[in-house]
Design a protein around this motif. Sequence first.
Motif, short mmCIF file in Angstrom:
data_model
loop_
_atom_site.label_atom_id
_atom_site.label_comp_id
_atom_site.label_asym_id
_atom_site.label_seq_id
_atom_site.Cartn_x
_atom_site.Cartn_y
_atom_site.Cartn_z
N TYR A 1 0.81 -1.22 0.00
CA TYR A 1 0.00 0.00 0.00
C TYR A 1 0.84 1.27 0.00
O TYR A 1 0.37 2.32 -0.43
CB TYR A 1 -1.01 -0.01 1.15
CG TYR A 1 -2.14 -0.98 0.87
CD1 TYR A 1 -3.03 -0.75 -0.16
CD2 TYR A 1 -2.27 -2.14 1.61
CE1 TYR A 1 -4.04 -1.64 -0.45
CE2 TYR A 1 -3.29 -3.03 1.33
CZ TYR A 1 -4.17 -2.78 0.30
OH TYR A 1 -5.17 -3.65 0.02
N GLU A 2 2.10 1.19 0.44
CA GLU A 2 2.96 2.36 0.35
C GLU A 2 3.27 2.71 -1.11
O GLU A 2 3.69 3.82 -1.41
CB GLU A 2 4.26 2.18 1.16
CG GLU A 2 5.21 1.14 0.62
CD GLU A 2 4.97 -0.27 1.15
OE1 GLU A 2 5.90 -1.09 1.01
OE2 GLU A 2 3.89 -0.56 1.70
N ALA A 3 3.03 1.78 -2.03
CA ALA A 3 3.16 2.06 -3.46
C ALA A 3 1.82 2.48 -4.06
O ALA A 3 1.78 3.24 -5.02
CB ALA A 3 3.70 0.83 -4.19
N VAL A 4 0.73 1.99 -3.48
CA VAL A 4 -0.61 2.30 -4.00
C VAL A 4 -0.99 3.76 -3.74
O VAL A 4 -1.47 4.46 -4.64
CB VAL A 4 -1.66 1.36 -3.37
CG1 VAL A 4 -3.07 1.76 -3.78
CG2 VAL A 4 -1.39 -0.09 -3.73
N TYR A 5 -0.76 4.23 -2.51
CA TYR A 5 -1.23 5.57 -2.12
C TYR A 5 -0.68 6.70 -3.00
O TYR A 5 -1.47 7.53 -3.46
CB TYR A 5 -0.93 5.84 -0.65
CG TYR A 5 -1.63 4.90 0.32
CD1 TYR A 5 -2.87 4.36 0.02
CD2 TYR A 5 -1.04 4.56 1.51
CE1 TYR A 5 -3.50 3.50 0.90
CE2 TYR A 5 -1.67 3.70 2.40
CZ TYR A 5 -2.90 3.18 2.09
OH TYR A 5 -3.53 2.33 2.96
N PRO A 6 0.63 6.76 -3.27
CA PRO A 6 1.10 7.87 -4.12
C PRO A 6 0.56 7.79 -5.54
O PRO A 6 0.30 8.82 -6.18
CB PRO A 6 2.62 7.72 -4.12
CG PRO A 6 2.97 6.72 -3.10
CD PRO A 6 1.73 5.98 -2.73
N LEU A 7 0.38 6.57 -6.04
CA LEU A 7 -0.18 6.42 -7.38
C LEU A 7 -1.62 6.94 -7.42
O LEU A 7 -2.01 7.65 -8.36
CB LEU A 7 -0.12 4.96 -7.81
CG LEU A 7 -0.46 4.65 -9.25
CD1 LEU A 7 0.53 5.31 -10.19
CD2 LEU A 7 -0.47 3.15 -9.48
N LEU A 8 -2.40 6.63 -6.40
CA LEU A 8 -3.77 7.14 -6.32
C LEU A 8 -3.79 8.65 -6.16
O LEU A 8 -4.61 9.33 -6.79
CB LEU A 8 -4.52 6.50 -5.15
CG LEU A 8 -5.00 5.07 -5.35
CD1 LEU A 8 -5.56 4.51 -4.05
CD2 LEU A 8 -6.05 5.01 -6.44
N ASP A 9 -2.89 9.19 -5.34
CA ASP A 9 -2.81 10.65 -5.16
C ASP A 9 -2.57 11.34 -6.50
O ASP A 9 -3.21 12.34 -6.83
CB ASP A 9 -1.70 11.02 -4.18
CG ASP A 9 -2.00 10.62 -2.76
OD1 ASP A 9 -3.18 10.34 -2.44
OD2 ASP A 9 -1.04 10.56 -1.95
N ARG B 1 -11.08 13.55 -3.41
CA ARG B 1 -11.20 12.53 -2.35
C ARG B 1 -12.22 11.44 -2.70
O ARG B 1 -12.00 10.26 -2.43
CB ARG B 1 -11.58 13.22 -1.03
CG ARG B 1 -11.59 12.30 0.14
CD ARG B 1 -10.19 11.83 0.43
NE ARG B 1 -10.24 10.86 1.50
CZ ARG B 1 -9.22 10.18 1.93
NH1 ARG B 1 -8.05 10.36 1.39
NH2 ARG B 1 -9.34 9.31 2.89
N GLU B 2 -13.33 11.83 -3.31
CA GLU B 2 -14.36 10.84 -3.67
C GLU B 2 -13.83 9.87 -4.72
O GLU B 2 -14.04 8.66 -4.63
CB GLU B 2 -15.60 11.57 -4.19
CG GLU B 2 -16.78 10.65 -4.44
CD GLU B 2 -18.02 11.42 -4.83
OE1 GLU B 2 -18.63 11.03 -5.84
OE2 GLU B 2 -18.36 12.40 -4.14
N GLU B 3 -13.13 10.39 -5.72
CA GLU B 3 -12.54 9.53 -6.75
C GLU B 3 -11.46 8.64 -6.15
O GLU B 3 -11.34 7.47 -6.48
CB GLU B 3 -11.97 10.36 -7.89
CG GLU B 3 -11.42 9.52 -9.03
CD GLU B 3 -10.88 10.34 -10.19
OE1 GLU B 3 -10.61 9.74 -11.22
OE2 GLU B 3 -10.72 11.56 -10.04
N TRP B 4 -10.65 9.19 -5.22
CA TRP B 4 -9.60 8.43 -4.55
C TRP B 4 -10.21 7.24 -3.82
O TRP B 4 -9.75 6.11 -3.95
CB TRP B 4 -8.86 9.34 -3.56
CG TRP B 4 -7.54 8.84 -3.07
CD1 TRP B 4 -6.31 9.23 -3.52
CD2 TRP B 4 -7.30 7.87 -2.04
NE1 TRP B 4 -5.32 8.56 -2.82
CE2 TRP B 4 -5.91 7.72 -1.90
CE3 TRP B 4 -8.13 7.12 -1.22
CZ2 TRP B 4 -5.32 6.86 -0.98
CZ3 TRP B 4 -7.55 6.25 -0.30
CH2 TRP B 4 -6.17 6.12 -0.19
#
Length: 120
Positions: A80-88, A95-98
């Motif tokens: 998840y430390e790789a997922v979060y920046p990609l989503l950001d 926030r809703e799309e995130w």
Amino acid sequence: MERVPRGHHGGAPGKLVAAAVAFFAPDPQVAEGCAPEDYWEDPVEVWPECRGALGLFVALETQWNAAIGIGGGKRLGLRYEAVYPLLDRATEGDREEWDSLFGEIRHMEQAVLRIPGKAL
């Protein structure tokens, strides 16, 4: 990556999961004298509203936690430390799309973890 409008779950979650599972499914057992191309697999249609989430999920294909042992390896889940920046980056502060994309990625992750016989 193109921005795709999505509803609560971005369309039919069955299509999204089917596409993720098809991408990560193990290669078919190939009989002697045959090539993998000789086997027909049903194509998986990816709906336009699913492309954004699937594109992010595929971009994370090298970001899995894994357990490796004598008998091979097993996926344990995404890092998840790789997922979060990609989503950001993909949602640009929406926030809703995130939240929607994160839910879709987690849904696909669980489907891939349930694939029987999928070695690393």
